[in-house]
Design an enzyme around this catalytic site. Structure first.
Site, PDB file in Angstrom:
ATOM      1  N   ASP A 292     -14.612  -0.256   5.496  1.00  0.00           N
ATOM      2  CA  ASP A 292     -15.058   0.901   6.250  1.00  0.00           C
ATOM      3  C   ASP A 292     -14.243   2.110   5.787  1.00  0.00           C
ATOM      4  OD1 ASP A 292     -15.483   2.842   8.185  1.00  0.00           O
ATOM      5  OD2 ASP A 292     -15.278   1.457   9.865  1.00  0.00           O
ATOM      6  N   ILE A 293     -14.914   3.136   5.369  1.00  0.00           N
ATOM      7  CA  ILE A 293     -14.203   4.311   4.838  1.00  0.00           C
ATOM      8  C   ILE A 293     -13.304   4.969   5.878  1.00  0.00           C
ATOM      9  CG2 ILE A 293     -16.092   5.951   5.298  1.00  0.00           C
ATOM     10  CD1 ILE A 293     -14.900   6.627   2.101  1.00  0.00           C
TER      11      ILE A 293
ATOM     12  N   ASN B  70     -24.815  15.577   5.253  1.00  0.00           N
ATOM     13  CA  ASN B  70     -26.080  16.245   4.898  1.00  0.00           C
ATOM     14  C   ASN B  70     -25.831  17.750   4.928  1.00  0.00           C
ATOM     15  OD1 ASN B  70     -26.603  17.222   7.626  1.00  0.00           O
ATOM     16  ND2 ASN B  70     -26.978  15.065   8.100  1.00  0.00           N
TER      17      ASN B  70
ATOM     18  N   GLY C  73     -24.984   6.701   9.268  1.00  0.00           N
ATOM     19  CA  GLY C  73     -24.215   6.077   8.188  1.00  0.00           C
ATOM     20  C   GLY C  73     -22.753   6.489   8.198  1.00  0.00           C
ATOM     21  N   VAL C  74     -22.251   6.843   7.029  1.00  0.00           N
ATOM     22  CA  VAL C  74     -20.855   7.240   6.862  1.00  0.00           C
ATOM     23  C   VAL C  74     -20.536   8.443   7.753  1.00  0.00           C
ATOM     24  CG1 VAL C  74     -19.239   8.252   5.202  1.00  0.00           C
ATOM     25  CG2 VAL C  74     -20.689   6.339   4.516  1.00  0.00           C
ATOM     26  N   ASP C  75     -21.448   9.396   7.757  1.00  0.00           N
ATOM     27  CA  ASP C  75     -21.270  10.632   8.520  1.00  0.00           C
ATOM     28  C   ASP C  75     -21.063  10.320  10.009  1.00  0.00           C
ATOM     29  OD1 ASP C  75     -21.196  13.349   8.866  1.00  0.00           O
ATOM     30  OD2 ASP C  75     -23.303  13.703   8.431  1.00  0.00           O
TER      31      ASP C  75
ATOM     32  N   SER D  49     -25.163   8.768  -1.403  1.00  0.00           N
ATOM     33  CA  SER D  49     -26.630   8.722  -1.577  1.00  0.00           C
ATOM     34  C   SER D  49     -27.242   7.319  -1.502  1.00  0.00           C
ATOM     35  CB  SER D  49     -27.094   9.380  -2.900  1.00  0.00           C
ATOM     36  OG  SER D  49     -26.974  10.776  -2.826  1.00  0.00           O
TER      37      SER D  49
ATOM     38  N   GLY E 295     -27.420   5.143   0.883  1.00  0.00           N
ATOM     39  CA  GLY E 295     -27.884   4.653   2.184  1.00  0.00           C
ATOM     40  C   GLY E 295     -29.229   5.264   2.516  1.00  0.00           C
TER      41      GLY E 295
ATOM     42  N   TYR F 216     -30.338   8.008   1.793  1.00  0.00           N
ATOM     43  CA  TYR F 216     -30.914   8.748   0.660  1.00  0.00           C
ATOM     44  C   TYR F 216     -31.429   7.838  -0.463  1.00  0.00           C
ATOM     45  CZ  TYR F 216     -29.358  13.175   2.772  1.00  0.00           C
ATOM     46  OH  TYR F 216     -29.181  14.258   3.593  1.00  0.00           O
TER      47      TYR F 216
END
Ligand code: ADP
Length: 169
Positions: free
Chosen positions: A9-10, A23, A31-33, A121, A123, A125
């Site tokens: 996990d980042i 985005n 997602g990550v965001d 990109s 996920g 995207y």
């Protein structure tokens, strides 16, 4: 610059800067965001809103990068970058590589020595994972981006992707 692949996990990475697959709105997403804003707390979104009220009135362009605080995350900074949506008809890979190169440039401005990237990109995207890894490594293992970063981590969310990445590395 050393390049390391890790599964995980980042948001828990103990590095100077983590990169967000944001985005253009800079105002949050999935997602990550979503994970970064959830764990990092409201300070990150506050700075993103301030960016939108200032220089980034129209949002962050695809391939660009900008830093904010990392709030309550172990990292000091979040570097937000916007990956291109995958297209089978148009080669958008230069834009995807820009995400990595511009994040490293921002990291250099901050004086960050360690950085963790998600697979931008790949996920929502829809960029095919193997090629997303190839684009990431092309920049991280290339030598043409001036940066202060000594350690770069590519954080893969699952082991299957990590196996693909390991093969390419
Ligand atoms: P994008 O919109 O740029 O495609 P996503 O956040 O949807 O970005 O996904 C990018 C990649 O990050 C995907 O491979 C996804 O599986 C992975 N991912 C999702 N959440 C996390 C997380 N918490 N840590 C690391 N990687 C994650």
């Amino acid at each position: 610059m050393r390049v390391e692949l890790v599964t995980g996990d980042i948001t828990v990475q103990e590095v100077d800067a983590i990169v967000n697959a944001a985005n253009s709105s800079l105002l949050g997403g999935g997602g990550v965001d979503g994970a970064i804003h959830r764990r990092g707390g409201p300070a990150i979104l506050d700075e993103c809103r301030a960016l939108r009220a200032g220089h980034y009135g129209r949002g962050l362009a695809v391939g660009e990068a900008v830093a904010t605080t990392a709030g309550r995350l172990p990292a000091r900074w979040v570097i937000h970058t916007v990956g291109p949506v995958f297209s089978a008809r148009e080669d958008r890979s230069p834009l995807l590589r820009n995400c990595y190169a511009n994040s490293l440039r921002v990291a250099a401005e901050l004086g960050a020595r360690s950085i963790a990237f998600p697979l931008v990109s790949s996920g929502v995207y829809r960029w095919p994972k193997e090629d997303a890894v190839a684009q990431a490594l092309a920049v991280l293992r290339g030598s043409d981006v001036p940066t202060t970063v000594e350690d770069a981590r590519l954080v893969l969310f699952d082991d299957a992707t990590r196996v693909i990445a390991q093969r390419l590395l």
